[in-house]
Enzyme design. Structure first.
Site, mmCIF file in Angstrom:
data_model
loop_
_atom_site.group_PDB
_atom_site.id
_atom_site.type_symbol
_atom_site.label_atom_id
_atom_site.label_comp_id
_atom_site.label_asym_id
_atom_site.label_seq_id
_atom_site.Cartn_x
_atom_site.Cartn_y
_atom_site.Cartn_z
ATOM 1 N N GLU A 285 0.561 -1.188 -0.144
ATOM 2 C CA GLU A 285 0.101 -0.124 -0.502
ATOM 3 C C GLU A 285 0.704 0.771 -0.119
ATOM 4 O O GLU A 285 0.425 2.060 -0.358
ATOM 5 C CB GLU A 285 -1.138 0.062 0.978
ATOM 6 C CG GLU A 285 -2.010 0.532 0.869
ATOM 7 C CD GLU A 285 -3.023 -0.419 2.071
ATOM 8 O OE1 GLU A 285 -4.236 -0.385 1.775
ATOM 9 O OE2 GLU A 285 -2.911 0.752 2.791
ATOM 10 N N HIS A 306 7.029 -27.158 -1.264
ATOM 11 C CA HIS A 306 6.600 -28.554 -1.493
ATOM 12 C C HIS A 306 5.243 -27.511 -2.516
ATOM 13 O O HIS A 306 4.440 -28.098 -2.947
ATOM 14 C CB HIS A 306 6.299 -28.575 0.104
ATOM 15 C CG HIS A 306 7.043 -29.802 0.481
ATOM 16 N ND1 HIS A 306 7.437 -31.300 0.376
ATOM 17 C CD2 HIS A 306 7.985 -29.282 1.619
ATOM 18 C CE1 HIS A 306 8.490 -31.049 0.815
ATOM 19 N NE2 HIS A 306 8.729 -29.967 1.566
ATOM 20 N N LYS A 420 -14.139 0.148 -4.277
ATOM 21 C CA LYS A 420 -15.193 0.820 -2.872
ATOM 22 C C LYS A 420 -16.597 1.599 -3.776
ATOM 23 O O LYS A 420 -17.161 1.125 -3.333
ATOM 24 C CB LYS A 420 -14.628 1.964 -1.977
ATOM 25 C CG LYS A 420 -13.740 1.367 -1.235
ATOM 26 C CD LYS A 420 -13.399 2.632 0.048
ATOM 27 C CE LYS A 420 -12.432 1.827 0.830
ATOM 28 N NZ LYS A 420 -11.890 2.644 1.933
HETATM 29 O O1 PA5 Z 1 -3.782 1.700 5.709
HETATM 30 C C1 PA5 Z 1 -4.204 2.396 5.505
HETATM 31 O O2 PA5 Z 1 -4.928 3.176 6.144
HETATM 32 C C2 PA5 Z 1 -5.656 1.435 5.271
HETATM 33 O O3 PA5 Z 1 -4.964 -0.316 5.734
HETATM 34 C C3 PA5 Z 1 -6.774 1.136 6.243
HETATM 35 O O4 PA5 Z 1 -6.168 1.166 7.573
HETATM 36 C C4 PA5 Z 1 -8.070 0.388 6.358
HETATM 37 O O5 PA5 Z 1 -8.433 1.070 5.489
HETATM 38 C C5 PA5 Z 1 -9.031 0.430 7.185
HETATM 39 O O6 PA5 Z 1 -9.314 1.842 7.188
HETATM 40 P P1 PA5 Z 1 -9.821 2.287 8.503
HETATM 41 O O7 PA5 Z 1 -8.995 2.250 9.855
HETATM 42 O O8 PA5 Z 1 -10.280 3.953 8.440
HETATM 43 O O9 PA5 Z 1 -11.158 1.865 9.093
#
Ligand code: PA5
Length: 445
Positions: A285, A306, A420
């Site tokens: 990310e 394996h 989303k």
């Molecule tokens: O690293 C990030 O920002 C994302 O993975 C969020 O943690 C994830 O989408 C969850 O978001 P939130 O804490 O707003 O529910």
């Protein structure tokens, strides 16, 4: 002198010579300086860098007291969250737990929800919780993420039906933004105990805030040691000679620039599986932007030798590998002698299982290097809270440096909105009418 996490990239020099890695030195120092001075893209999300030393005694004590209270009220705590609001806690809890903690009569179980939208998962979870004293730790920075919000709706209703609204209120803890979002509004209205995710810490960098620390404390593990390990790594990388997080960032970036576009994080201990999942999110990310970035993948060895072992040894040469080695096993198990020796394994009799595992690890690393896979090693003296704290900080800092070397904003995640938007359009969410029409047209074609 106390042992410490170590990093070794000497086995990549068959693939990139030392001067190629060294040539990155100036850029890497600049990348690190930009993080320290807060001049890089995403500089409003650099709060994670100081978390290990900024967490106050009062905050740690509050987390400990809340965890202790929940441990007396409940036998199962459901931690609801997704991505950065879930993976760090799970990584540490799984790494420190007995491998069979789900099956035994352990006094306290921490389980997870809100990280998928599987109907069967929720049916089975509700059935499991039906006769348990349970509570909920709901984690969402935005307070509006669909997956945890659905899980929280379902489980809050179940809990209130079982124990009534007042007791449910005492068993629910919300970790969210200080002032914004649906979860903050609900928590304030219902009077839930809350903890705040600092504005300047993004989800995937939040394991050393209450997001990770509260679930880890509920599971019964030592959050002070975790923070101590992270603080020690911070000093080692920021204030002493030999910044190993920078070395790692330089090694992987050099390899990436030479065409090794996939990094495999390999472990030889099943307890580290979720550490790899956390690492995958952290790097995927943070780096995967503008059609750039190393693709982070994970393998659990020897299991995956394996299955994926063939590809790693002989498939397309685009892989680099980083192995997390663990120095000491917690327990001793010796392989017995067998009079029949039908499996021809008596040459192992009297040896510890860990010795066999370590030779499998060394043999694998050498074979992969011979097969054209550059290999790096992260060595943890043992699997405990202190070294996990070191590992977390090491990976976070190296990730920030790597992101800056790649010239992306390592602290945002614009790409995660695309699915989303489509999902909301397909589900006719109010406000998505235009998108809904467009996507339905597209599906006709
Ligand atoms: O690293 C990030 O920002 C994302 O993975 C969020 O943690 C994830 O989408 C969850 O978001 P939130 O804490 O707003 O529910």
């Amino acid at each position: 002198m106390k042992e410490s996490l170590k990093f070794d990239c000497s086995k990549i020099f068959h693939f990139a010579n030392e001067s190629e890695v060294g040539a990155l030195s100036t850029q890497a120092h600049e990348a690190f300086k930009a993080l320290r001075e807060g001049t890089c893209p995403g500089n409003d999300f650099l709060g994670w860098m100081d978390l290990p030393v900024q967490m106050t005694e009062a905050e740690i004590a509050d987390i400990g007291k809340t965890a202790a209270d929940l441990r007396t009220r409940t036998q199962v705590m459901v931690v609801i969250g997704i991505g950065g609001s879930y993976l760090g806690a799970r990584a540490v809890i799984e790494a420190l737990s007995n491998s069979f903690h789900y099956y035994g009569p352990a006094s306290m179980k921490v389980i997870f929800a809100g990280h998928n939208i599987s109907e069967d998962y929720y049916h089975e979870l509700e059935a499991y919780l039906q006769d348990k004293e349970f509570g909920i730790c709901v984690v969402s920075k935005s307070g509006t993420t669909t997956e945890p919000a659905i899980a929280f709706r379902l489980l809050r209703e179940l809990l209130e039906q079982k124990v009534g609204r007042d007791e449910a209120g005492r068993r629910i803890v919300a970790i969210t933004d200080a002032s914004k979002g649906a979860l903050r509004t609900l928590a304030d209205r219902e009077g839930y105990k809350t903890f705040v995710i600092p504005d300047n810490v993004g989800g995937r960098f939040s394991v050393l805030t209450p997001v990770g620390l509260l679930p880890i404390a509920i599971a019964g593990f030592d959050i002070r040691e975790l923070l101590k390990g992270a603080a020690e790594m911070r000093v080692q990388c920021m204030e002493r000679e030999g910044n190993i997080a920078m070395e790692y960032a330089m090694a992987r970036t050099t390899l990436y620039r030479k065409g090794y576009v996939v990094e495999l994080l390999a472990n030889f201990h099943p307890k580290l599986h979720y550490m790899t999942e956390w690492w995958k999110q952290l790097y995927g990310e943070s780096e995967g932007k503008e059609h750039k970035g190393i693709f982070p993948a994970g393998v659990d060895f020897t299991t995956d030798l394996h299955s994926m072992g063939q590809y790693i040894q002989d498939g397309r040469r685009m892989l680099m590998e980083t192995v997390i080695s663990v120095g000491r096993a917690e327990h001793e198990v010796v392989i017995p002698h067998d009079g029949d020796n039908l499996d021809k394994l008596n040459f192992l009799a009297g040896k510890r299982v860990d010795e066999v595992n370590k030779m499998a690890e060394l043999g694998t690393r050498l074979a992969h290097v011979d097969g054209g896979v550059p290999n790096m090693q992260i060595f943890l003296p043992a699997l405990n809270a202190f070294y996990l704290g070191q590992l977390i900080y090491f990976f976070e800092l190296a990730c920030g440096i790597s992101g800056n070397l790649l010239r992306v904003n390592a602290f945002d995640q614009p790409g995660v909105e695309a699915y989303k938007n489509n999902m909301f359009a397909l589900l006719d969410k109010p406000g998505y009418e235009e998108a809904s029409k467009a996507i339905k047209e597209k599906l006709k074609v």
